[in-house]
Each structure stands twice: as structure tokens, then as C-alpha cells.
Motif scaffolding. Structure first.
Motif, PDB file in Angstrom:
ATOM      1  N   UNK A 208     -37.588  26.986  44.860  1.00 55.51           N
ATOM      2  CA  UNK A 208     -36.205  27.310  45.192  1.00 55.51           C
ATOM      3  C   UNK A 208     -35.337  27.350  43.935  1.00 55.51           C
ATOM      4  N   UNK A 209     -34.304  28.176  44.001  1.00 55.60           N
ATOM      5  CA  UNK A 209     -33.304  28.253  42.940  1.00 55.60           C
ATOM      6  C   UNK A 209     -32.022  27.609  43.433  1.00 55.60           C
ATOM      7  N   UNK A 210     -31.488  26.668  42.651  1.00 62.50           N
ATOM      8  CA  UNK A 210     -30.287  25.926  43.018  1.00 62.50           C
ATOM      9  C   UNK A 210     -29.099  26.413  42.195  1.00 62.50           C
ATOM     10  N   UNK A 211     -28.003  26.686  42.886  1.00 58.31           N
ATOM     11  CA  UNK A 211     -26.745  27.037  42.242  1.00 58.31           C
ATOM     12  C   UNK A 211     -25.691  26.018  42.639  1.00 58.31           C
ATOM     13  N   UNK A 212     -25.046  25.407  41.656  1.00 56.81           N
ATOM     14  CA  UNK A 212     -23.943  24.481  41.902  1.00 56.81           C
ATOM     15  C   UNK A 212     -22.724  24.994  41.152  1.00 56.81           C
ATOM     16  N   UNK A 213     -21.655  25.238  41.900  1.00 58.42           N
ATOM     17  CA  UNK A 213     -20.436  25.796  41.319  1.00 58.42           C
ATOM     18  C   UNK A 213     -19.593  24.672  40.725  1.00 58.42           C
ATOM     19  N   UNK A 214     -20.026  24.155  39.574  1.00 58.80           N
ATOM     20  CA  UNK A 214     -19.369  23.011  38.948  1.00 58.80           C
ATOM     21  C   UNK A 214     -19.297  23.214  37.447  1.00 58.80           C
ATOM     22  N   UNK A 215     -18.168  22.817  36.852  1.00 55.00           N
ATOM     23  CA  UNK A 215     -17.984  22.954  35.403  1.00 55.00           C
ATOM     24  C   UNK A 215     -18.336  21.686  34.631  1.00 55.00           C
TER      25      UNK A 215
ATOM     26  N   UNK B  56     -34.560  31.067  48.275  1.00 55.59           N
ATOM     27  CA  UNK B  56     -36.008  31.216  48.220  1.00 55.59           C
ATOM     28  C   UNK B  56     -36.366  32.503  47.479  1.00 55.59           C
ATOM     29  N   UNK B  57     -37.604  32.624  46.998  1.00 54.71           N
ATOM     30  CA  UNK B  57     -38.002  33.842  46.283  1.00 54.71           C
ATOM     31  C   UNK B  57     -37.807  35.124  47.086  1.00 54.71           C
ATOM     32  N   UNK B  58     -37.904  35.036  48.423  1.00 55.11           N
ATOM     33  CA  UNK B  58     -37.745  36.247  49.239  1.00 55.11           C
ATOM     34  C   UNK B  58     -36.291  36.550  49.583  1.00 55.11           C
ATOM     35  N   UNK B  59     -35.357  35.742  49.077  1.00 52.43           N
ATOM     36  CA  UNK B  59     -33.946  35.997  49.296  1.00 52.43           C
ATOM     37  C   UNK B  59     -33.294  35.182  50.397  1.00 52.43           C
ATOM     38  N   UNK B  60     -34.061  34.430  51.160  1.00 54.61           N
ATOM     39  CA  UNK B  60     -33.453  33.538  52.149  1.00 54.61           C
ATOM     40  C   UNK B  60     -32.563  32.528  51.420  1.00 54.61           C
ATOM     41  N   UNK B  61     -31.467  32.153  52.087  1.00 58.45           N
ATOM     42  CA  UNK B  61     -30.467  31.329  51.414  1.00 58.45           C
ATOM     43  C   UNK B  61     -29.949  30.250  52.364  1.00 58.45           C
ATOM     44  N   UNK B  62     -29.785  29.035  51.818  1.00 60.35           N
ATOM     45  CA  UNK B  62     -29.093  27.960  52.516  1.00 60.35           C
ATOM     46  C   UNK B  62     -27.871  27.598  51.695  1.00 60.35           C
ATOM     47  N   UNK B  63     -26.723  27.494  52.359  1.00 60.64           N
ATOM     48  CA  UNK B  63     -25.471  27.164  51.687  1.00 60.64           C
ATOM     49  C   UNK B  63     -24.938  25.825  52.200  1.00 60.64           C
TER      50      UNK B  63
ATOM     51  N   UNK C 127     -11.990  15.228  57.213  1.00 69.12           N
ATOM     52  CA  UNK C 127     -12.591  16.079  56.183  1.00 69.12           C
ATOM     53  C   UNK C 127     -13.901  16.639  56.713  1.00 69.12           C
ATOM     54  N   UNK C 128     -14.302  17.800  56.160  1.00 71.08           N
ATOM     55  CA  UNK C 128     -15.449  18.522  56.726  1.00 71.08           C
ATOM     56  C   UNK C 128     -16.354  19.113  55.670  1.00 71.08           C
ATOM     57  N   UNK C 129     -17.628  19.264  56.053  1.00 73.11           N
ATOM     58  CA  UNK C 129     -18.603  20.004  55.274  1.00 73.11           C
ATOM     59  C   UNK C 129     -19.567  20.648  56.280  1.00 73.11           C
ATOM     60  N   UNK C 130     -20.453  21.482  55.779  1.00 69.75           N
ATOM     61  CA  UNK C 130     -21.382  22.121  56.706  1.00 69.75           C
ATOM     62  C   UNK C 130     -22.494  22.865  55.996  1.00 69.75           C
ATOM     63  N   UNK C 131     -23.350  23.472  56.802  1.00 69.48           N
ATOM     64  CA  UNK C 131     -24.534  24.155  56.310  1.00 69.48           C
ATOM     65  C   UNK C 131     -24.636  25.525  56.984  1.00 69.48           C
ATOM     66  N   UNK C 132     -24.923  26.549  56.166  1.00 68.81           N
ATOM     67  CA  UNK C 132     -25.158  27.901  56.671  1.00 68.81           C
ATOM     68  C   UNK C 132     -26.524  28.384  56.219  1.00 68.81           C
ATOM     69  N   UNK C 133     -27.125  29.236  57.029  1.00 59.81           N
ATOM     70  CA  UNK C 133     -28.377  29.897  56.662  1.00 59.81           C
ATOM     71  C   UNK C 133     -28.161  31.397  56.618  1.00 59.81           C
ATOM     72  N   UNK C 134     -28.645  32.049  55.556  1.00 61.08           N
ATOM     73  CA  UNK C 134     -28.569  33.495  55.419  1.00 61.08           C
ATOM     74  C   UNK C 134     -29.986  34.055  55.300  1.00 61.08           C
ATOM     75  N   UNK C 135     -30.387  34.944  56.176  1.00 56.55           N
ATOM     76  CA  UNK C 135     -31.724  35.532  56.049  1.00 56.55           C
ATOM     77  C   UNK C 135     -31.813  36.455  54.844  1.00 56.55           C
ATOM     78  N   UNK C 136     -33.025  36.782  54.462  1.00 63.11           N
ATOM     79  CA  UNK C 136     -33.230  37.731  53.369  1.00 63.11           C
ATOM     80  C   UNK C 136     -32.663  39.089  53.760  1.00 63.11           C
ATOM     81  N   UNK C 137     -31.993  39.727  52.827  1.00 60.35           N
ATOM     82  CA  UNK C 137     -31.367  41.035  53.141  1.00 60.35           C
ATOM     83  C   UNK C 137     -32.391  42.156  52.939  1.00 60.35           C
TER      84      UNK C 137
END
Length: 305
Positions: free
Chosen positions: A169-176, A231-238, A295-305
Motif C-alpha cells: 500500500x501507498x500512504x499519503x498524509x497531508x501534513x507539513x 492499493x496497486x490496482x487503484x483501490x483507495x481507503x480515506x 467532533x467527527x472522523x470517518x472512513x471512505x472506500x473508493x474502488x479502482x477507476x
């Protein structure tokens, strides 16, 4: 035999389902759009490495469990003997009760009672809701004490994308910024991610990094902080959070205890404050008597496009 984490609650919508535990109101498993995004651990196990538990009234660690309130030293129980710290709040071994439930949602409730090291009474709840948008988790903290109470909130979910190995998996964190820490995992400095070699803003392969770090100076997108696993196939969890969660901890232990043996896992922990906030004050929220904080947080799933 009764589950080690008590009553198991299922919250479902279509082919999405969350499994929530009575113990620590934990997120034991999560499937979104038919894809497993939090791998469910066995019923007879306690949460491995804190999987899914709610962290109140502080996430992460308080150095030596000690802090000062109005000039008086407070001493919390030492719950991490290996470092001599108090870790992950006061409700990780507490049973929550059902406050409300219905189709697609569940609200659990627990109190923090006054005790040595934390002389405040809090009424807390956590709500889990499944919809077409994914999972939304909402925390509410009400101060039932006679004086302002210091509070920070966190959660400890570990993510997967189906059967894809975590290392892929590839991890992206939007932090400076990222926090450097000492041998007891207490922050010593907050530095630019470039300086620490931990710039994840454009994504890093998890096989390339060893993480047990809190990140700050998060970049909002549409009013949310968003961190992703791809994921390598483009699936994404946010993982998304509202602005109250100004920090996120990333942790990819390579010895996580799966049913088939140990391996790498990835926790992305939304936090309203970094470690040791009772001493530094950073990110600490003071709830006035009779007031509530939501306060709130959550999880989304995006299928491979």
C-alpha cells in the motif's frame, strides 16, 4: 464462549458493515461496499495493539503519567510499564453501554469518573453510522465537573484494502510537520517533514518507511483533513477528520499478530492533541462545566477507476 471484548454490535447499510465492541467502544472490523477495510480480529482476542479502541481523555502518552493542575502535581496510573508512561486514556478497559441504536447507527456511552491523576467527571459517547458515504464516527464529551476539564480524543483503527498486503500500500498524509520523540515516545520537537525524511504528502510505499510518528500542520481539503491508503490496482481507503483532529499518528508495526502469524499492519490514528498534551498544552481542549464538545472522523472506500 463470550467474546473477550463483550457484546458485539453490528452496524450495517447495504453491503457495508461495522463490528463494534462493548469494550472501549472499539471498531473491531469494517467492510465498505463489500471490501474489508479493517480486518476483523478473533472474538476471543483482546484488541491487538489497541486495534479500534477509543482514546479518552487523551490519546497517546503522558510522560511518566505526571502533570500539574493549578500548581498541584497529578499522578496517573502507569499503564505502559515499558516506557513508564500513562497511555491511551482512561476508557480502554471500560465497558460502554448502549445509549441509542437504529438502522445503520449505534451510540455507546461511558463515563470517566474522578480518580487520582484526573479529578474530573466526564460523560462520553461515541456514535457509529454507516451510509452510502462510508463510516462516520462522532464523539461527544460533556463535562459534569465543577471546573474546566482538560480533554483530548483519539481512536486507533488499523486499515487494510481487501487482501492486498500492507507492504504494497501507498500512504499519503497531508501534513507539513512531524514530531520527533525520545526513547519513551514523548515528543521532543515538531519539525518540517522534509527535515525528518518523512514527507508523505505525495505518498510513500509502506515497505519503505518505519512509522510510529505523529504528524501536525495538516492541510484541509473541503473542510476536512484527508489521509489515504492506495492499493496497486487503484483501490483507495480515506481517513477523514474534521478540524478538531489537528493531528494524526501513523504506525506500521511489522510484528502485528494476525491469525496466520505476524506481519505489517498500518494504524492511522486521528488525534485532537499529540502525546504529552497535559504537560505541553498543545491541542488540549478545556471543556467548561456543563458544556459539551462534539467532533467527527470517518472512513471512505473508493474502488479502482
Amino acid at each position: 464462549m463470550r467474546a473477550a471484548t463483550g457484546t458485539q454490535f453490528s452496524v450495517a447499510f447495504g453491503d457495508s458493515r461495522a463490528t463494534i465492541t462493548e469494550l472501549a467502544a472499539g471498531l473491531r472490523g469494517l467492510v465498505l461496499n463489500g471490501v474489508e477495510v479493517v480486518r476483523e480480529y478473533p472474538e476471543q482476542s483482546l484488541p491487538p495493539m489497541g486495534q479500534g479502541i477509543v482514546l479518552v481523555p487523551w490519546p497517546n502518552r503522558i510522560a511518566k503519567g505526571a502533570w500539574v493542575l493549578d500548581g498541584v502535581k497529578q499522578q496517573l496510573d502507569i499503564t505502559e510499564p515499558s516506557t513508564g508512561n500513562a497511555t491511551h486514556g482512561l476508557l480502554r478497559n471500560t465497558a460502554y453501554s448502549v445509549a441509542e441504536e437504529g438502522e445503520g447507527f449505534l451510540t455507546l456511552r461511558a463515563r470517566v469518573f474522578p480518580q487520582h491523576g484526573y479529578p474530573f467527571l466526564l460523560d462520553t459517547s461515541v456514535s457509529y453510522e454507516i451510509s452510502e458515504a462510508g463510516l462516520t464516527v462522532t464523539h461527544a464529551i460533556t463535562n459534569e465537573s465543577d471546573s474546566p476539564a482538560p480533554v483530548a480524543v483519539g481512536a486507533h483503527p488499523y486499515f487494510v484494502i481487501g487482501s492486498t498486503p500492507t507492504e504494497d500500500l501507498t500512504l499519503t498524509i497531508a501534513a507539513d510537520t512531524v514530531f520527533e520523540y525520545d526513547d519513551a515516545f514523548i515528543p521532543t520537537a515538531e519539525v518540517p517533514v522534509d527535515d525528518a525524511g518523512l514527507d508523505l504528502r505525495a505518498g510513500r510505499h509502506l515497505s519503505e518507511v518505519d512509522l510510529n510518528h505523529a504528524f501536525g500542520s495538516l492541510t484541509e481539503t473541503g473542510g476536512q483533513n484527508i489521509h489515504t491508503l492506495v492499493a496497486p490496482d487503484g483501490q483507495r481507503v480515506e481517513l477523514w477528520t474534521d478540524s478538531n483532529f489537528a493531528y494524526v499518528q501513523a504506525y506500521n508495526p511489522r510484528e502485528f499478530p494476525f491469525e496466520t502469524g505476524t506481519g505489517m499492519a498500518i494504524a492511522l490514528e486521528p488525534m485532537t492533541a499529540p502525546a504529552n498534551a497535559f504537560n505541553t498544552g498543545e491541542g488540549l481542549h478545556w471543556v467548561e462545566p456543563g458544556a459539551s464538545w462534539m467532533l467527527s472522523w470517518g472512513v471512505r472506500y473508493r474502488p479502482a477507476s
